[in-house]
Design a protein around this motif. Structure first.
Motif, short mmCIF file in Angstrom:
data_model
loop_
_atom_site.label_atom_id
_atom_site.label_comp_id
_atom_site.label_asym_id
_atom_site.label_seq_id
_atom_site.Cartn_x
_atom_site.Cartn_y
_atom_site.Cartn_z
N SER A 52 12.23 3.81 -18.96
CA SER A 52 13.60 4.33 -18.37
C SER A 52 13.90 3.66 -17.24
O SER A 52 13.17 2.76 -16.77
N LEU A 53 15.00 3.74 -16.71
CA LEU A 53 15.60 3.03 -15.37
C LEU A 53 14.43 3.35 -14.45
O LEU A 53 14.21 2.43 -13.46
N GLU A 54 14.03 4.46 -14.14
CA GLU A 54 13.14 4.99 -12.95
C GLU A 54 11.86 3.87 -13.35
O GLU A 54 11.49 3.30 -12.21
N ASP A 55 11.50 3.69 -14.56
CA ASP A 55 10.08 3.04 -14.59
C ASP A 55 10.62 1.59 -14.54
O ASP A 55 9.88 0.85 -13.77
N ARG A 56 11.58 1.20 -15.14
CA ARG A 56 12.07 -0.44 -14.88
C ARG A 56 12.05 -0.81 -13.44
O ARG A 56 11.78 -1.84 -12.99
N ARG A 57 12.61 0.11 -12.64
CA ARG A 57 12.99 0.03 -11.09
C ARG A 57 11.71 -0.34 -10.49
O ARG A 57 11.54 -1.21 -9.29
N GLN A 58 10.42 0.15 -10.88
CA GLN A 58 9.14 0.23 -10.09
C GLN A 58 8.40 -1.14 -10.99
O GLN A 58 7.25 -1.75 -10.29
N LEU A 59 8.87 -2.02 -11.94
CA LEU A 59 8.21 -2.98 -12.34
C LEU A 59 8.86 -4.28 -11.78
O LEU A 59 9.85 -4.25 -11.16
N VAL A 60 7.73 -5.26 -11.43
CA VAL A 60 8.02 -6.57 -10.97
C VAL A 60 7.84 -7.70 -11.53
O VAL A 60 7.20 -7.66 -12.78
N THR A 61 8.21 -8.80 -11.08
CA THR A 61 8.11 -10.17 -11.69
C THR A 61 6.60 -10.22 -11.46
O THR A 61 5.77 -9.83 -10.68
N TYR A 62 6.18 -11.36 -12.25
CA TYR A 62 4.86 -12.08 -12.40
C TYR A 62 4.41 -12.31 -10.72
O TYR A 62 3.09 -11.97 -10.16
N ASP A 63 5.01 -13.15 -10.05
CA ASP A 63 4.77 -13.62 -8.74
C ASP A 63 4.81 -12.24 -7.92
O ASP A 63 3.69 -12.51 -7.00
N GLU A 64 5.64 -11.45 -8.00
CA GLU A 64 5.24 -10.09 -7.30
C GLU A 64 3.98 -9.51 -7.24
O GLU A 64 3.27 -8.85 -6.43
N ALA A 65 3.73 -9.33 -8.64
CA ALA A 65 2.66 -8.74 -9.20
C ALA A 65 1.29 -9.39 -8.56
O ALA A 65 0.48 -8.80 -7.99
N CYS A 66 1.30 -10.75 -8.43
CA CYS A 66 0.05 -11.63 -8.01
C CYS A 66 0.03 -10.99 -6.54
O CYS A 66 -1.18 -11.16 -5.94
N LYS A 67 1.21 -11.26 -5.79
CA LYS A 67 1.09 -11.04 -4.48
C LYS A 67 0.45 -9.65 -4.04
O LYS A 67 -0.15 -9.50 -2.96
N SER A 68 0.76 -8.56 -4.64
CA SER A 68 0.37 -7.37 -4.71
C SER A 68 -1.42 -7.17 -5.01
O SER A 68 -2.10 -6.55 -4.21
N LEU A 69 -1.91 -8.02 -5.81
CA LEU A 69 -3.28 -8.00 -5.86
C LEU A 69 -4.15 -8.55 -4.68
O LEU A 69 -5.25 -8.30 -4.94
N SER A 70 -3.56 -9.50 -3.74
CA SER A 70 -4.42 -9.75 -2.77
C SER A 70 -4.96 -8.71 -1.89
O SER A 70 -6.12 -9.11 -1.29
N ASN A 71 -4.62 -7.65 -1.88
CA ASN A 71 -5.09 -6.67 -1.07
C ASN A 71 -5.84 -5.30 -1.91
O ASN A 71 -5.85 -4.47 -1.20
N LYS A 72 -5.88 -5.53 -3.02
CA LYS A 72 -6.51 -4.36 -4.08
C LYS A 72 -7.73 -5.07 -4.71
O LYS A 72 -7.56 -6.08 -5.23
N ARG A 73 -8.70 -4.21 -4.62
CA ARG A 73 -9.81 -4.54 -5.14
C ARG A 73 -9.92 -3.89 -6.65
O ARG A 73 -9.55 -2.74 -6.80
N ASN A 74 -10.56 -4.67 -7.52
CA ASN A 74 -10.89 -4.03 -8.85
C ASN A 74 -9.46 -3.45 -9.80
O ASN A 74 -9.43 -2.45 -10.30
N HIS A 75 -8.73 -4.61 -9.42
CA HIS A 75 -7.18 -4.38 -10.06
C HIS A 75 -6.81 -5.59 -10.76
O HIS A 75 -7.26 -6.77 -10.50
N TRP A 76 -6.04 -5.41 -11.95
CA TRP A 76 -5.68 -6.50 -12.75
C TRP A 76 -4.35 -6.53 -13.15
O TRP A 76 -3.74 -5.60 -13.07
N LEU A 77 -3.78 -7.54 -13.57
CA LEU A 77 -2.39 -7.67 -13.75
C LEU A 77 -2.06 -7.21 -15.31
O LEU A 77 -2.83 -7.56 -16.16
#
Length: 92
Positions: A52-77
């Motif tokens: 949905s539009l709401e769902d797609r608005r919250q999805l990001v590019t690969y680089d953005e997703a990688c950056k978000s992992l830097s402060n999250k433990r036990n998470h994967w892309l």
């Protein structure tokens, strides 16, 4: 049992898609095998109608997703497999 973890960089065409999220294992309510649960990179569990539009608005590019992992433990892309992309994904 030892797991083998290998880092793989997806093709640039996939990296550019705004369809990336993160996931984590969560305990199953039935107490069995843990479940892989998708989350948006802002930390909110993926919900609503996928694609949905709401769902797609919250999805990001690969680089953005990688950056978000830097402060999250036990998470994967993960890549959200949206029907209009014409892609097939396998998860082993």
């Amino acid at each position: 049992m030892n797991a083998i973890v290998q880092t793989v960089t997806p093709p640039q065409e996939l990296c550019a898609l705004r369809g990336w999220l993160i996931w984590t294992f969560e305990a199953s309510p039935e107490g069995g095998k843990p479940r892989k649960v998708p989350y948006y990179t802002n930390g909110i569990r993926r919900h609503g109608t996928q694609g949905s539009l709401e769902d797609r608005r919250q999805l990001v590019t690969y680089d953005e997703a990688c950056k978000s992992l830097s402060n999250k433990r036990n998470h994967w892309l993960g890549l959200a497999m949206l029907a209009d992309w014409g892609l097939v994904g396998l998860d082993f």
